[in-house]
Design a protein around this motif. Structure first.
Motif, PDB file in Angstrom:
ATOM      1  N   VAL A 246       0.366  18.062 -10.489  1.00  0.00           N
ATOM      2  CA  VAL A 246       0.837  18.527  -9.211  1.00  0.00           C
ATOM      3  C   VAL A 246       1.371  17.423  -8.267  1.00  0.00           C
ATOM      4  O   VAL A 246       2.582  17.493  -7.608  1.00  0.00           O
ATOM      5  CB  VAL A 246      -0.181  19.032  -8.293  1.00  0.00           C
ATOM      6  CG1 VAL A 246       0.022  19.093  -6.888  1.00  0.00           C
ATOM      7  CG2 VAL A 246      -0.715  20.474  -8.680  1.00  0.00           C
ATOM      8  N   GLU A 247       0.901  16.145  -8.621  1.00  0.00           N
ATOM      9  CA  GLU A 247       1.334  15.002  -7.522  1.00  0.00           C
ATOM     10  C   GLU A 247       2.607  14.445  -8.137  1.00  0.00           C
ATOM     11  O   GLU A 247       3.440  13.997  -7.640  1.00  0.00           O
ATOM     12  CB  GLU A 247       0.529  13.618  -7.860  1.00  0.00           C
ATOM     13  CG  GLU A 247      -1.108  14.106  -7.360  1.00  0.00           C
ATOM     14  CD  GLU A 247      -1.084  14.502  -5.927  1.00  0.00           C
ATOM     15  OE1 GLU A 247      -0.905  13.568  -5.008  1.00  0.00           O
ATOM     16  OE2 GLU A 247      -0.948  15.728  -5.517  1.00  0.00           O
ATOM     17  N   ARG A 248       2.877  14.656  -9.451  1.00  0.00           N
ATOM     18  CA  ARG A 248       4.236  14.415  -9.878  1.00  0.00           C
ATOM     19  C   ARG A 248       5.412  15.032  -9.479  1.00  0.00           C
ATOM     20  O   ARG A 248       6.532  14.758  -9.353  1.00  0.00           O
ATOM     21  CB  ARG A 248       4.353  14.300 -11.474  1.00  0.00           C
ATOM     22  CG  ARG A 248       3.497  13.037 -12.264  1.00  0.00           C
ATOM     23  CD  ARG A 248       3.639  13.242 -13.538  1.00  0.00           C
ATOM     24  NE  ARG A 248       2.998  12.382 -14.250  1.00  0.00           N
ATOM     25  CZ  ARG A 248       3.324  10.780 -14.585  1.00  0.00           C
ATOM     26  NH1 ARG A 248       4.565  10.629 -14.130  1.00  0.00           N
ATOM     27  NH2 ARG A 248       2.661   9.912 -15.160  1.00  0.00           N
ATOM     28  N   ARG A 249       5.078  16.305  -9.067  1.00  0.00           N
ATOM     29  CA  ARG A 249       6.006  17.212  -8.400  1.00  0.00           C
ATOM     30  C   ARG A 249       6.015  17.427  -7.098  1.00  0.00           C
ATOM     31  O   ARG A 249       7.131  18.142  -6.412  1.00  0.00           O
ATOM     32  CB  ARG A 249       5.986  18.546  -9.187  1.00  0.00           C
ATOM     33  CG  ARG A 249       6.278  18.573 -10.698  1.00  0.00           C
ATOM     34  CD  ARG A 249       5.639  19.980 -11.307  1.00  0.00           C
ATOM     35  NE  ARG A 249       6.220  20.130 -12.643  1.00  0.00           N
ATOM     36  CZ  ARG A 249       5.672  19.201 -13.708  1.00  0.00           C
ATOM     37  NH1 ARG A 249       4.699  18.538 -13.398  1.00  0.00           N
ATOM     38  NH2 ARG A 249       6.077  19.534 -14.845  1.00  0.00           N
ATOM     39  N   LEU A 255      -1.061  10.891  -4.155  1.00  0.00           N
ATOM     40  CA  LEU A 255      -0.895   9.615  -5.043  1.00  0.00           C
ATOM     41  C   LEU A 255       0.441   9.642  -5.770  1.00  0.00           C
ATOM     42  O   LEU A 255       0.800  10.507  -6.552  1.00  0.00           O
ATOM     43  CB  LEU A 255      -2.038   9.510  -6.046  1.00  0.00           C
ATOM     44  CG  LEU A 255      -2.187   8.542  -7.067  1.00  0.00           C
ATOM     45  CD1 LEU A 255      -2.155   7.167  -6.422  1.00  0.00           C
ATOM     46  CD2 LEU A 255      -3.339   8.661  -7.935  1.00  0.00           C
ATOM     47  N   ASP A 256       1.162   8.547  -5.454  1.00  0.00           N
ATOM     48  CA  ASP A 256       2.445   8.548  -5.941  1.00  0.00           C
ATOM     49  C   ASP A 256       2.402   7.773  -7.477  1.00  0.00           C
ATOM     50  O   ASP A 256       2.146   6.707  -7.114  1.00  0.00           O
ATOM     51  CB  ASP A 256       3.604   8.020  -4.930  1.00  0.00           C
ATOM     52  CG  ASP A 256       4.919   8.009  -5.326  1.00  0.00           C
ATOM     53  OD1 ASP A 256       5.134   8.059  -6.773  1.00  0.00           O
ATOM     54  OD2 ASP A 256       5.922   7.734  -4.568  1.00  0.00           O
ATOM     55  N   TYR A 259       4.245   4.405  -8.284  1.00  0.00           N
ATOM     56  CA  TYR A 259       3.873   3.044  -8.083  1.00  0.00           C
ATOM     57  C   TYR A 259       2.819   2.344  -8.951  1.00  0.00           C
ATOM     58  O   TYR A 259       2.608   1.078  -9.281  1.00  0.00           O
ATOM     59  CB  TYR A 259       2.791   2.995  -6.771  1.00  0.00           C
ATOM     60  CG  TYR A 259       3.684   3.291  -5.494  1.00  0.00           C
ATOM     61  CD1 TYR A 259       4.867   2.412  -5.166  1.00  0.00           C
ATOM     62  CD2 TYR A 259       3.281   4.227  -4.855  1.00  0.00           C
ATOM     63  CE1 TYR A 259       5.714   2.842  -3.901  1.00  0.00           C
ATOM     64  CE2 TYR A 259       4.066   4.555  -3.673  1.00  0.00           C
ATOM     65  CZ  TYR A 259       5.255   3.894  -3.224  1.00  0.00           C
ATOM     66  OH  TYR A 259       6.023   4.387  -2.322  1.00  0.00           O
ATOM     67  N   LEU A 260       2.480   3.142  -9.969  1.00  0.00           N
ATOM     68  CA  LEU A 260       1.689   2.539 -11.291  1.00  0.00           C
ATOM     69  C   LEU A 260       2.414   1.949 -12.166  1.00  0.00           C
ATOM     70  O   LEU A 260       1.848   1.312 -13.039  1.00  0.00           O
ATOM     71  CB  LEU A 260       0.739   3.759 -11.929  1.00  0.00           C
ATOM     72  CG  LEU A 260      -0.324   4.449 -10.935  1.00  0.00           C
ATOM     73  CD1 LEU A 260      -0.843   5.449 -11.765  1.00  0.00           C
ATOM     74  CD2 LEU A 260      -1.191   3.406 -10.352  1.00  0.00           C
ATOM     75  N   ARG A 261       3.851   2.034 -11.968  1.00  0.00           N
ATOM     76  CA  ARG A 261       4.838   1.249 -13.140  1.00  0.00           C
ATOM     77  C   ARG A 261       4.509  -0.290 -12.655  1.00  0.00           C
ATOM     78  O   ARG A 261       5.258  -0.740 -13.608  1.00  0.00           O
ATOM     79  CB  ARG A 261       6.273   1.994 -12.951  1.00  0.00           C
ATOM     80  CG  ARG A 261       5.879   3.329 -13.337  1.00  0.00           C
ATOM     81  CD  ARG A 261       7.591   3.945 -12.863  1.00  0.00           C
ATOM     82  NE  ARG A 261       7.665   5.238 -13.330  1.00  0.00           N
ATOM     83  CZ  ARG A 261       8.555   6.088 -12.922  1.00  0.00           C
ATOM     84  NH1 ARG A 261       9.683   5.720 -12.023  1.00  0.00           N
ATOM     85  NH2 ARG A 261       8.704   7.501 -13.217  1.00  0.00           N
ATOM     86  N   LEU A 262       4.365  -0.565 -11.474  1.00  0.00           N
ATOM     87  CA  LEU A 262       4.136  -1.959 -11.239  1.00  0.00           C
ATOM     88  C   LEU A 262       2.966  -2.590 -11.897  1.00  0.00           C
ATOM     89  O   LEU A 262       1.904  -2.100 -11.484  1.00  0.00           O
ATOM     90  CB  LEU A 262       4.214  -2.021  -9.564  1.00  0.00           C
ATOM     91  CG  LEU A 262       5.173  -1.250  -8.799  1.00  0.00           C
ATOM     92  CD1 LEU A 262       4.945  -1.634  -7.238  1.00  0.00           C
ATOM     93  CD2 LEU A 262       6.417  -2.262  -9.079  1.00  0.00           C
ATOM     94  N   SER A 390       0.786   2.814   3.343  1.00  0.00           N
ATOM     95  CA  SER A 390      -0.383   2.043   3.443  1.00  0.00           C
ATOM     96  C   SER A 390      -1.581   2.732   3.185  1.00  0.00           C
ATOM     97  O   SER A 390      -2.615   2.267   2.745  1.00  0.00           O
ATOM     98  CB  SER A 390      -0.498   0.964   4.495  1.00  0.00           C
ATOM     99  OG  SER A 390      -0.531   1.670   5.635  1.00  0.00           O
ATOM    100  N   GLY A 391      -1.724   3.811   3.742  1.00  0.00           N
ATOM    101  CA  GLY A 391      -3.179   4.632   3.759  1.00  0.00           C
ATOM    102  C   GLY A 391      -3.246   5.037   2.295  1.00  0.00           C
ATOM    103  O   GLY A 391      -4.542   5.120   1.937  1.00  0.00           O
ATOM    104  N   MET A 392      -2.260   5.495   1.745  1.00  0.00           N
ATOM    105  CA  MET A 392      -2.545   5.874   0.304  1.00  0.00           C
ATOM    106  C   MET A 392      -2.719   4.847  -0.353  1.00  0.00           C
ATOM    107  O   MET A 392      -3.599   4.671  -1.241  1.00  0.00           O
ATOM    108  CB  MET A 392      -1.084   6.435  -0.273  1.00  0.00           C
ATOM    109  CG  MET A 392      -1.046   6.851  -1.842  1.00  0.00           C
ATOM    110  SD  MET A 392       0.380   7.772  -2.241  1.00  0.00           S
ATOM    111  CE  MET A 392       1.281   6.100  -2.440  1.00  0.00           C
ATOM    112  N   ALA A 393      -2.284   3.658  -0.416  1.00  0.00           N
ATOM    113  CA  ALA A 393      -2.567   2.504  -0.979  1.00  0.00           C
ATOM    114  C   ALA A 393      -3.971   1.853  -0.853  1.00  0.00           C
ATOM    115  O   ALA A 393      -4.623   1.689  -1.840  1.00  0.00           O
ATOM    116  CB  ALA A 393      -1.716   1.274  -0.715  1.00  0.00           C
TER     117      ALA A 393
END
Length: 511
Positions: A246-249, A255-256, A259-262, A390-393
């Motif tokens: 769901v989050e990927r779409r 949760l994006d 950003y985990l690619r960093l 920033s809230g998500m982070a």
């Protein structure tokens, strides 16, 4: 909608007050477990839920809290969360049964999930500069570490003076102070172009985290191969897979995952899970072992934990200045190594005859390592994610902390409980106690009293062997704690190795 505060220092003080009260409650209960067990006649598994009811709800709903803050206003959501937290403190303080206490803790977890993510995201807007933000995050981490480590110290003083219920009245007072100070000084901020709230992600995320942690804890009683536990694990895994899909779409994901690619963000989240998993091998099980099996008073337990509290604060402040000048990678790795080393030293100090100064020094080494690691992992995530998210982070960073805490209590609790039961059963069999009588005898050792409704008649002929059984219980608990500390140290060292290799691999690709 963003407003810069006229006095950022006051806003920082308000924010860390909120941090203090929400993080304090993660560990303040640890020194009260012996008294709670005695008054409410409960066992180790339910005592874990007194801790986990807070951390599971906290972890499961924190992503939702961060996303709501980004959309509806971070200060507004923080204030609502503090009110809920205070209400849960009242329920816990007045609880007449362990069920009500667990319910109160869950309400407090709901309030913390709403209020805590806003603390980090507010700092992102109050301190937009990289260096000033790193120092502010250092203060944030120092206070969060102080709250975690001061929990057993402060809790010990309160329990010793006024009983275990006083810790929840204390939480109410601090929560109310935090509410007033934050209302007065914290600026409001929100995403200037908010997207619709990701309800599907919120429900699936909370369901996944809740089911997986519940299954990990419930497996201790019912067995990890029992149908209900396996079903909960399966449903939790399905919910987690659905959450990721769901989050990927989603147009505006909670949760994006991009950003985990960093590498810096990815490594920081791995370390957050591992460090907080390991922290609770000390905060929960070491405190429980000292009180229940070694008969430490709450005050004596507090004295042993006090140097660790100071070391966490010192480590956090040192790391704040370090990160502001040199970056996050080296202190992140070094903090893990020191933290794991301190856990191994604590493990060694707990073997044989206990010496409080040696044990306190070993725990202080672990605390310094924890403090050093918290600042860079927090800074890495907050710097890698755009300010409007920033809230998500903040939420994902703290979610990994709380998930690590909850899994630490659940998984390590399973280890401790398994060794305790297995060693007690073996010893009772050697002493000739029939297998039909062993479950209630084990329950008596775990609870510190004979379970209600148990006929003690069949046990009278074995009274001469009670001391041997109790001595076995102490040895068995230590056996489980010894393994739990070792597992924690290995996991933290593995996180350090992952961080080193991940960032090296990324650097090699860039070059």
């Amino acid at each position: 909608m963003d407003k810069a505060p006229a006095r950022p220092g006051v806003a920082l003080a308000a924010v860390v007050t909120v941090v203090f009260v929400t993080f304090l409650d993660t560990t303040v209960v640890s020194v009260a477990l012996g008294d709670i067990r005695s008054e409410l006649s409960t066992d180790v598994t339910l005592l874990q839920w007194v801790v986990n009811a807070y951390t599971v709800v906290f972890a499961g709903l924190m992503l939702a809290g961060g996303s709501l803050g980004d959309r509806w206003g971070r200060k507004r959501v923080m204030m609502v969360g503090l009110v809920i937290f205070c209400a849960g403190s009242v329920v816990s303080a007045m609880a007449s049964s362990v069920a009500l206490l667990i319910a109160g803790r869950a309400i407090m977890g709901l309030g913390a999930a709403a209020s805590e993510p806003g603390t980090l995201s507010v700092l992102r807007h109050v301190f937009p500069g990289e260096r000033s933000r790193a120092k502010a995050v250092g203060v944030w981490a120092a206070v969060s570490g102080l709250a975690l480590a001061a929990g057993p110290v402060l809790g010990g003083v309160l329990v010793d003076a006024w009983g275990w219920r006083s810790i929840f009245w204390f939480n109410l007072v601090i929560g109310a102070v935090a509410l007033v100070v934050a209302l007065w000084s914290v600026p409001e901020s929100a995403d200037p172009q908010p997207e619709p709230f990701d309800w599907a992600g919120a429900v699936l995320g909370a369901t996944a985290f809740g089911l997986l942690v519940y299954a990990a804890t419930a497996g201790q009683d019912r067995g990890y191969t029992s149908v209900p536990v396996l079903l909960m694990f399966a449903l939790g895994a399905v919910a987690m897979a659905a959450f990721v899909a769901v989050e990927r779409r989603a147009r505006a994901p909670m949760l994006d995952f991009t950003y985990l690619r960093l590498p810096a963000v990815r490594s920081a989240l791995v370390v957050a899970f591992a460090v907080y998993f390991g922290i609770f091998s000390i905060f929960f099980f070491t405190a429980l072992y000292l009180q229940v099996m070694q008969s430490y008073s709450a005050a004596r337990t507090a004295a042993v934990f006090a140097p660790m509290a100071g070391a966490i604060v010192l480590g956090s402040l040192v790391a704040g200045f370090w990160v502001s000048r040199r970056g996050a990678r080296i202190p992140l790795i070094l903090g893990c190594v020191l933290g794991a080393g301190g856990i191994l030293l604590t493990r060694q100090a707990l073997s044989g005859t206990l010496h409080d100064p040696w044990l306190a020094a070993a725990m202080a080494v672990a605390g310094f390592g924890f403090g050093v690691s918290v600042v860079p992992l927090t800074s890495a995530v907050m710097s890698g994610v755009p300010a409007e998210h920033s809230g998500m982070a903040a939420a994902v960073t703290n979610t990994m902390r709380q998930v690590g805490s909850a899994f630490g209590v659940a998984v390590l609790g399973a280890l401790v409980s398994a060794f305790l039961s297995a060693d007690l059963k073996a010893r009772m069999t050697e002493l000739g106690l029939p297998t039909t009588l062993q479950p209630d005898a084990i329950g008596a050792v775990e609870r510190g009293r004979i379970p209600e409704g148990v006929d003690i008649g069949p046990y009278l002929r074995y009274l001469s062997k009670v001391n041997e059984v109790l001595a076995t219980g102490k040895t068995a608990f230590h056996h489980g704690l010894d393994v739990a500390l070792l597992v924690s140290a290995i996991l933290i060292l593995a996180a350090a190795a992952f961080t080193a290799l991940d960032t090296e691999r990324r650097a090699a690709k860039v070059n």
